[in-house]
Scaffold this motif. Structure first.
Motif, PDB file in Angstrom:
ATOM      1  N   PHE A   1       0.833  -1.202   0.000  1.00 16.29           N
ATOM      2  CA  PHE A   1       0.000   0.000   0.000  1.00 16.29           C
ATOM      3  C   PHE A   1       0.870   1.255   0.000  1.00 16.29           C
ATOM      4  O   PHE A   1       0.603   2.215  -0.726  1.00 16.29           O
ATOM      5  N   ILE A   2       1.942   1.264   0.784  1.00 18.24           N
ATOM      6  CA  ILE A   2       2.835   2.425   0.837  1.00 18.24           C
ATOM      7  C   ILE A   2       3.470   2.687  -0.530  1.00 18.24           C
ATOM      8  O   ILE A   2       3.565   3.839  -0.987  1.00 18.24           O
ATOM      9  N   MET A   3       3.893   1.639  -1.204  1.00 18.75           N
ATOM     10  CA  MET A   3       4.503   1.839  -2.514  1.00 18.75           C
ATOM     11  C   MET A   3       3.485   2.397  -3.509  1.00 18.75           C
ATOM     12  O   MET A   3       3.827   3.196  -4.386  1.00 18.75           O
ATOM     13  N   ARG A   4       2.218   2.021  -3.333  1.00 20.82           N
ATOM     14  CA  ARG A   4       1.168   2.586  -4.185  1.00 20.82           C
ATOM     15  C   ARG A   4       0.925   4.052  -3.831  1.00 20.82           C
ATOM     16  O   ARG A   4       0.704   4.893  -4.718  1.00 20.82           O
ATOM     17  N   VAL A   5       0.988   4.370  -2.528  1.00 20.33           N
ATOM     18  CA  VAL A   5       0.849   5.763  -2.071  1.00 20.33           C
ATOM     19  C   VAL A   5       1.943   6.632  -2.687  1.00 20.33           C
ATOM     20  O   VAL A   5       1.686   7.732  -3.200  1.00 20.33           O
ATOM     21  N   TYR A   6       3.168   6.126  -2.653  1.00 17.59           N
ATOM     22  CA  TYR A   6       4.282   6.905  -3.194  1.00 17.59           C
ATOM     23  C   TYR A   6       4.194   7.054  -4.711  1.00 17.59           C
ATOM     24  O   TYR A   6       4.524   8.098  -5.270  1.00 17.59           O
ATOM     25  N   GLU A   7       3.727   6.015  -5.377  1.00 18.25           N
ATOM     26  CA  GLU A   7       3.525   6.101  -6.829  1.00 18.25           C
ATOM     27  C   GLU A   7       2.501   7.180  -7.160  1.00 18.25           C
ATOM     28  O   GLU A   7       2.671   7.977  -8.091  1.00 18.25           O
ATOM     29  N   GLU A   8       1.441   7.228  -6.345  1.00 20.49           N
ATOM     30  CA  GLU A   8       0.401   8.243  -6.518  1.00 20.49           C
ATOM     31  C   GLU A   8       0.948   9.643  -6.235  1.00 20.49           C
ATOM     32  O   GLU A   8       0.624  10.606  -6.928  1.00 20.49           O
ATOM     33  N   ALA A   9       1.773   9.759  -5.203  1.00 26.39           N
ATOM     34  CA  ALA A   9       2.348  11.054  -4.834  1.00 26.39           C
ATOM     35  C   ALA A   9       3.233  11.609  -5.948  1.00 26.39           C
ATOM     36  O   ALA A   9       3.213  12.807  -6.239  1.00 26.39           O
ATOM     37  N   VAL A  10       4.022  10.741  -6.560  1.00 22.46           N
ATOM     38  CA  VAL A  10       4.875  11.171  -7.676  1.00 22.46           C
ATOM     39  C   VAL A  10       4.003  11.590  -8.864  1.00 22.46           C
ATOM     40  O   VAL A  10       4.232  12.638  -9.488  1.00 22.46           O
ATOM     41  N   LYS A  11       2.983  10.797  -9.139  1.00 23.89           N
ATOM     42  CA  LYS A  11       2.070  11.094 -10.250  1.00 23.89           C
ATOM     43  C   LYS A  11       1.370  12.437 -10.041  1.00 23.89           C
ATOM     44  O   LYS A  11       1.205  13.217 -10.989  1.00 23.89           O
ATOM     45  N   GLU A  12       0.995  12.726  -8.790  1.00 23.43           N
ATOM     46  CA  GLU A  12       0.268  13.964  -8.480  1.00 23.43           C
ATOM     47  C   GLU A  12       1.202  15.138  -8.170  1.00 23.43           C
ATOM     48  O   GLU A  12       0.750  16.201  -7.764  1.00 23.43           O
ATOM     49  N   ARG A  13       2.498  14.921  -8.327  1.00 24.46           N
ATOM     50  CA  ARG A  13       3.500  15.978  -8.194  1.00 24.46           C
ATOM     51  C   ARG A  13       3.554  16.581  -6.795  1.00 24.46           C
ATOM     52  O   ARG A  13       3.669  17.798  -6.612  1.00 24.46           O
ATOM     53  N   TYR A  14       3.475  15.736  -5.781  1.00 25.81           N
ATOM     54  CA  TYR A  14       3.674  16.205  -4.407  1.00 25.81           C
ATOM     55  C   TYR A  14       5.131  16.625  -4.241  1.00 25.81           C
ATOM     56  O   TYR A  14       6.029  16.129  -4.932  1.00 25.81           O
ATOM     57  N   ARG A  15       5.367  17.528  -3.309  1.00 27.38           N
ATOM     58  CA  ARG A  15       6.718  17.985  -2.992  1.00 27.38           C
ATOM     59  C   ARG A  15       7.299  17.059  -1.921  1.00 27.38           C
ATOM     60  O   ARG A  15       6.650  16.775  -0.924  1.00 27.38           O
ATOM     61  N   PHE A  16       8.544  16.615  -2.117  1.00 22.86           N
ATOM     62  CA  PHE A  16       9.133  15.582  -1.264  1.00 22.86           C
ATOM     63  C   PHE A  16      10.161  16.133  -0.269  1.00 22.86           C
ATOM     64  O   PHE A  16      10.757  17.183  -0.472  1.00 22.86           O
ATOM     65  N   PHE A  17      10.334  15.361   0.799  1.00 23.91           N
ATOM     66  CA  PHE A  17      11.383  15.510   1.810  1.00 23.91           C
ATOM     67  C   PHE A  17      11.140  16.692   2.763  1.00 23.91           C
ATOM     68  O   PHE A  17      10.013  17.093   2.971  1.00 23.91           O
ATOM     69  N   SER A  18      12.189  17.239   3.344  1.00 24.80           N
ATOM     70  CA  SER A  18      12.100  18.123   4.513  1.00 24.80           C
ATOM     71  C   SER A  18      11.151  19.301   4.348  1.00 24.80           C
ATOM     72  O   SER A  18      10.376  19.626   5.240  1.00 24.80           O
ATOM     73  N   PHE A  19      11.222  19.996   3.226  1.00 22.94           N
ATOM     74  CA  PHE A  19      10.365  21.160   2.997  1.00 22.94           C
ATOM     75  C   PHE A  19       9.167  20.814   2.127  1.00 22.94           C
ATOM     76  O   PHE A  19       8.497  21.697   1.583  1.00 22.94           O
ATOM     77  N   GLY A  20       8.883  19.517   2.004  1.00 26.19           N
ATOM     78  CA  GLY A  20       7.834  19.077   1.115  1.00 26.19           C
ATOM     79  C   GLY A  20       6.470  18.975   1.766  1.00 26.19           C
ATOM     80  O   GLY A  20       6.206  19.544   2.831  1.00 26.19           O
ATOM     81  N   ASP A  21       5.568  18.248   1.102  1.00 26.45           N
ATOM     82  CA  ASP A  21       4.198  18.087   1.564  1.00 26.45           C
ATOM     83  C   ASP A  21       4.108  16.965   2.605  1.00 26.45           C
ATOM     84  O   ASP A  21       5.115  16.346   2.954  1.00 26.45           O
ATOM     85  N   ALA A  22       2.894  16.731   3.094  1.00 29.08           N
ATOM     86  CA  ALA A  22       2.698  15.815   4.222  1.00 29.08           C
ATOM     87  C   ALA A  22       1.766  14.671   3.869  1.00 29.08           C
ATOM     88  O   ALA A  22       1.003  14.728   2.915  1.00 29.08           O
ATOM     89  N   CYS A  23       1.838  13.626   4.695  1.00 28.47           N
ATOM     90  CA  CYS A  23       0.923  12.483   4.626  1.00 28.47           C
ATOM     91  C   CYS A  23       0.235  12.328   5.983  1.00 28.47           C
ATOM     92  O   CYS A  23       0.831  12.602   7.022  1.00 28.47           O
ATOM     93  N   LEU A  24      -0.985  11.882   5.959  1.00 29.97           N
ATOM     94  CA  LEU A  24      -1.668  11.414   7.169  1.00 29.97           C
ATOM     95  C   LEU A  24      -1.993   9.944   6.950  1.00 29.97           C
ATOM     96  O   LEU A  24      -2.717   9.595   6.008  1.00 29.97           O
ATOM     97  N   PHE A  25      -1.418   9.095   7.802  1.00 37.83           N
ATOM     98  CA  PHE A  25      -1.640   7.652   7.687  1.00 37.83           C
ATOM     99  C   PHE A  25      -2.600   7.209   8.779  1.00 37.83           C
ATOM    100  O   PHE A  25      -2.302   7.332   9.973  1.00 37.83           O
ATOM    101  N   LEU A  26      -3.751   6.713   8.363  1.00 41.99           N
ATOM    102  CA  LEU A  26      -4.816   6.287   9.281  1.00 41.99           C
ATOM    103  C   LEU A  26      -4.873   4.769   9.345  1.00 41.99           C
ATOM    104  O   LEU A  26      -4.910   4.111   8.296  1.00 41.99           O
ATOM    105  N   THR A  27      -4.897   4.235  10.558  1.00 40.40           N
ATOM    106  CA  THR A  27      -5.094   2.793  10.723  1.00 40.40           C
ATOM    107  C   THR A  27      -6.390   2.494  11.472  1.00 40.40           C
ATOM    108  O   THR A  27      -6.841   1.358  11.491  1.00 40.40           O
ATOM    109  N   LYS A  28      -6.964   3.525  12.091  1.00 41.85           N
ATOM    110  CA  LYS A  28      -8.235   3.349  12.822  1.00 41.85           C
ATOM    111  C   LYS A  28      -8.949   4.686  12.969  1.00 41.85           C
ATOM    112  O   LYS A  28      -8.361   5.731  12.696  1.00 41.85           O
TER     113      LYS A  28
END
Length: 343
Positions: A316-343
């Motif tokens: 699932f994480i690798m799919r998330v990252y593939e989506e992030a690259v496709k959607e042109r998210y900004r990466f690393f320290s000054f980049g965009d954020a993720c919220l990971f929900l498990t419950k």
């Protein structure tokens, strides 16, 4: 498990070189483990995913302006010193470049002699132990002469030092920022508290090892760096009370996550204390404290992408990252954020 399983192709132009003017205007990718759904929002929308009784856990470490430019006394040769670990009041373990110009007994001058240092010894790995000499308060001098030790993938010079600090940074000691927290503003934190969400603090001083690549083919052969943490009694109580009452523990960043997982027992009870942690979290790990996580996007084949894969599942994480690259998210320290929900 092989390191190469955590590789993804990242275009260089997606590596954020500068922070946004408005911290909370970063984009937010929301990933839900249970439904394996992905949503695209902005960071200020984080409130919609929090609820009364939850506990947000933030890392209140403060980044030292730990990169110093000086010259070797007697020759004038340029020397760069990066502070790594404080050994005593005025003695530090440091990284020196070029190392051949810093032998035991050599003296280094910074800021026209405002700060001087003597190389005491060379230790394993090539780092040095040096002792500083000065008049006044060391932290004030460091703030005046030092530069922020930005990650190697950021090539732009940072105009405002405070932009590489969280708004709640308090305890000096980090060589790098806990970057997931850079998205919060005082106003947003106040709004979150007014919703009935508890905010608890931990301290983990982030070391440069956080940027060290995993070179081992088998991830189990990788040796984790050690980082110093502190969890106060009253903060542990806030987290335990939230868990007892059915609230979720939401860690802000991998540093808060590693701290919590280092001090929580098998029954999910967070214990106060301080010490050094080398915890390595990778798929197969059972989380004891953290239910959800706010984090930035991480380097391919890094221990950090392994950590989030442990929480959400590698595929699932690798799919998330593939989506992030496709959607042109900004990466690393000054980049965009993720919220990971498990419950």
């Amino acid at each position: 498990m092989k390191t190469s399983e955590f590789y993804f192709d990242l275009p260089e132009e997606l590596i954020a070189q500068e922070p946004l003017k408005d911290r909370s205007s970063s984009r937010l990718l929301v990933a839900d483990k249970n439904t394996e759904s992905i949503s695209h929002r902005h960071f200020r929308d984080i409130k919609e995913y929090l609820k009364a009784g939850d506990c947000l856990v933030i890392n209140d470490t403060r980044v030292l302006p730990a990169r110093l430019h000086g010259e070797r006394v007697g020759t004038g040769a340029h020397i760069e010193v990066l502070l790594l670990v404080r050994k005593s009041i005025d003695t530090w373990e440091v990284l020196v470049r070029p190392g051949k110009k810093a032998r035991p007994g050599d003296k280094i001058s910074f800021g026209d002699g405002r700060l001087t240092a003597e190389v005491l010894e060379t230790i394993e790995g090539g780092n040095r132990i040096i002792k500083f000499y000065y008049e006044g308060v060391f932290e004030n001098i460091l703030d005046e002469l030092g530069e922020m030790p930005l990650p190697p993938y950021i090539t732009h010079k940072l105009e405002d030092k405070e932009r590489y600090q969280t708004v709640y940074a308090k305890h000096d000691g980090s060589a790098a920022a806990p970057t997931a927290g850079l998205h919060f503003t005082p106003e947003l934190l106040k709004e979150i508290e007014e919703m009935g969400v508890k905010i608890a603090h931990v301290t983990l001083h982030v070391g440069l090892g956080t940027f060290r690549p995993v070179k081992a083919e088998d991830i189990l052969d990788h040796e984790m760096h050690s980082e110093y943490y502190v969890v106060e009694e009253d903060q542990a109580a806030i987290m335990n009370e939230a868990r007892k009452n059915g609230g979720r523990i939401i860690a802000v960043g991998t540093t808060s996550t590693r701290t919590l997982e280092s001090v929580t027992d098998e029954n999910g009870v967070v214990h106060a204390g301080s010490g050094w942690t080398k915890i390595f979290i990778y798929p197969g790990y059972t989380f004891k404290a953290v239910d959800c996580m706010i984090t930035n996007f991480h380097l391919p084949e890094s221990t950090l992408i392994m950590l989030v894969s442990a929480l959400m599942g590698k595929d699932f994480i690798m799919r998330v990252y593939e989506e992030a690259v496709k959607e042109r998210y900004r990466f690393f320290s000054f980049g965009d954020a993720c919220l990971f929900l498990t419950k």
